[in-house]
Design an enzyme around this catalytic site. Sequence first.
Site, PDB file in Angstrom:
ATOM      1  N   ASP A   1     -22.761 -73.473  62.036  1.00 37.38           N
ATOM      2  CA  ASP A   1     -23.534 -73.680  63.259  1.00 37.38           C
ATOM      3  C   ASP A   1     -24.290 -75.008  63.230  1.00 37.38           C
ATOM      4  OD1 ASP A   1     -24.883 -72.406  65.691  1.00 37.38           O
ATOM      5  OD2 ASP A   1     -26.632 -72.882  64.453  1.00 37.38           O
TER       6      ASP A   1
ATOM      7  N   GLU B   1     -19.123 -76.551  63.985  1.00 41.19           N
ATOM      8  CA  GLU B   1     -19.582 -76.772  65.359  1.00 41.19           C
ATOM      9  C   GLU B   1     -20.001 -78.227  65.426  1.00 41.19           C
ATOM     10  OE1 GLU B   1     -22.655 -75.278  68.816  1.00 41.19           O
ATOM     11  OE2 GLU B   1     -23.364 -75.447  66.772  1.00 41.19           O
TER      12      GLU B   1
HETATM   13  C1  NOJ Z   1     -25.217 -73.191  68.365  1.00 42.43           C
HETATM   14  C2  NOJ Z   1     -24.990 -71.765  68.778  1.00 42.43           C
HETATM   15  O1  NOJ Z   1     -23.669 -71.628  69.265  1.00 42.43           O
HETATM   16  C3  NOJ Z   1     -26.049 -71.462  69.830  1.00 42.43           C
HETATM   17  O2  NOJ Z   1     -25.798 -70.232  70.469  1.00 42.43           O
HETATM   18  C4  NOJ Z   1     -27.398 -71.497  69.157  1.00 42.43           C
HETATM   19  O3  NOJ Z   1     -28.401 -71.326  70.127  1.00 42.43           O
HETATM   20  C5  NOJ Z   1     -27.632 -72.834  68.443  1.00 42.43           C
HETATM   21  N1  NOJ Z   1     -26.488 -73.295  67.705  1.00 42.43           N
HETATM   22  C6  NOJ Z   1     -28.785 -72.735  67.480  1.00 42.43           C
HETATM   23  O4  NOJ Z   1     -28.423 -71.936  66.363  1.00 42.43           O
END
Ligand code: NOJ
Length: 592
Positions: free
Chosen positions: A235, A307
């Site tokens: 993430d 991500e």
């Molecule tokens: C990316 C995640 O997909 C999202 O849902 C989240 O709010 C942020 N990162 C923070 O962890």
Amino acid sequence: MHWNRNLALFAAAAITLGMGALKGSSQDSTNEKNWWRNAVFYEIYPRSFADANNDGIGDLKGITAHLDYLKELGVDAIWLTPIYPSPQVDFGYDISDYVAIDPKYGTMADFDRLMTEANKRHIRVLMDMVMNHSSDKHKWFIQSRASKTNPYRDWYVWHDGKGETATDKGKVPNNWASVFGGSAWEWDDKTRQYYYHKFYVQQPDLNWNNPKVHQAFKDIIAFWLKKGVAGFRFDAITTLFEDPAMADEGVVKDKDGNPEIQNGEPVLENIKTDNLPGVHDVMAEMRAHADKFSTNAYPGTRVFIGETYLPNIAELLKQYGTPEKPEFHLPMDTQVLLINKMDASAFRARLEDAEGELGANVPLFVFDNHDNPRIDARYGDGVHDTDIQRVLSTVLFASKGAALFYQGDEIGMKTTPPTRKEDVKDPVGQRFWPTYKGRDGERTPMQWTSAINAGFDSPTAKPWLPVPANNSTINVLAEKSDSKSLYTWYRSLIQLKKTNAAFSEGSDTMLDRNNPSVLSWKRVAPGAPPVIICANFSADPQSVDLVSQGIPEGAITTLLKTPGAADPASLKHVNLGPFGVYIGQLQFMISH
Ligand code: NOJ
Ligand code: CA
């Protein structure tokens, strides 16, 4: 409105292949090693997938109950967004214990059963790994904020305020902003310092300059790998480090030279707290650690998905690391996610980037997730939405590399934002209502049937977000028995990706490169007859002359086409209806 530069990470510009089968054969070990290179990954947002105990929140038993569905669809691996204990401020992305299961989603025994049942169906399971921040309720942070001398103090990012004395609150250390609005600094009255949070106040950033934080996450990664997970989606990975000089971010200027404002806040350049180089060493370290689990005792490559919202393909390339010091197997190519319009030329450029700029690395395209309005809201025209989704899913599955999509894409679920502020669940939607309504709209329950609550919940339960009324027609049950449905289209594309050599292993060459409306490309794999793909990105009928593109006139076999369309009589005239798609296989080899 979509994720914008202030809400920015997500939109920098705008917002088991059989564990059991064939054990020991070399074929098997190659598959085990390479399973991810051409895999179909399916994102599950557990809260909204299936609710087995009818408390309104999806759960692990609900996922296990639908594994046969995923198998039939052709999914190789599922990525579960966070299921760890969490206060749920950010619906699981605020983690208070990284090595347990939130009781809302079930027990560790439920997780183990999910793993066993998934393995039986040769479906791998990936977890979400949130390393940038924990919950403020994690024991590490509770310790950290207890006193300035606590051994956990330097697990997080603490800084004095700009006051007269070190303990004077004064002003925030600098202008850094939270992705979710407001300052990224939160004053802690007890210990009289600010802590940094890139996301919500309840998500303090961990300090990656502290080797103990590295070791803690290596232990967490080992815990899940020993449980048999096939990897992780990391993430917000580009946000691990902050500029130690603590300099203010620059403010983005509009075309008249004035500060750009979104949601009442200046848009910042976001270069002091995003994509700093330290992340590469951390990921190389974590990768070397996880690679140790790709052994006979732990068959199968453990895959790292990132991500990775990045400004360009060159920055994406860096996320793969090098052969000597690998980082991600599959950093997400969000360049395509962010095109946000049916623009054939833009897609052509992105496909050429993925083919030409990533070297031997494997691209991972993604068009949709739980943070962005669904495909209909970003690409649809309200008239041809299903055909538009056929076009995009064709790009997803008929291009090089692995593919990732989000639950509900396969049936064409539509973004359904709340209509009243008091119904909004995502705090960022509350904050910016009505300009930005948050992410509830793309998180509504999976539509399994046309029943009340769509088979997500019993008809008498109260789902945590309302089920859109369009479940009367947009649902798994109806679409599975409809040969013209989007579900059937997805399934057909996935089958082609698994069974047709050019489709699965080919490299892409763009054809008719100046055509503003139709994206045409050829996929060629050694020893396999080439596949030709033509996708009309416009609402007008189009005709493509493939012969002029060096494709010899001759027999072509249709592999897949938009329902109702005729086969082309000649490669000189491949006729496509509005947002029509034609995929054919030449019956002979061509030199290339
Ligand atoms: C990316 C995640 O997909 C999202 O849902 C989240 O709010 C942020 N990162 C923070 O962890
Ligand atoms: Ca439940």
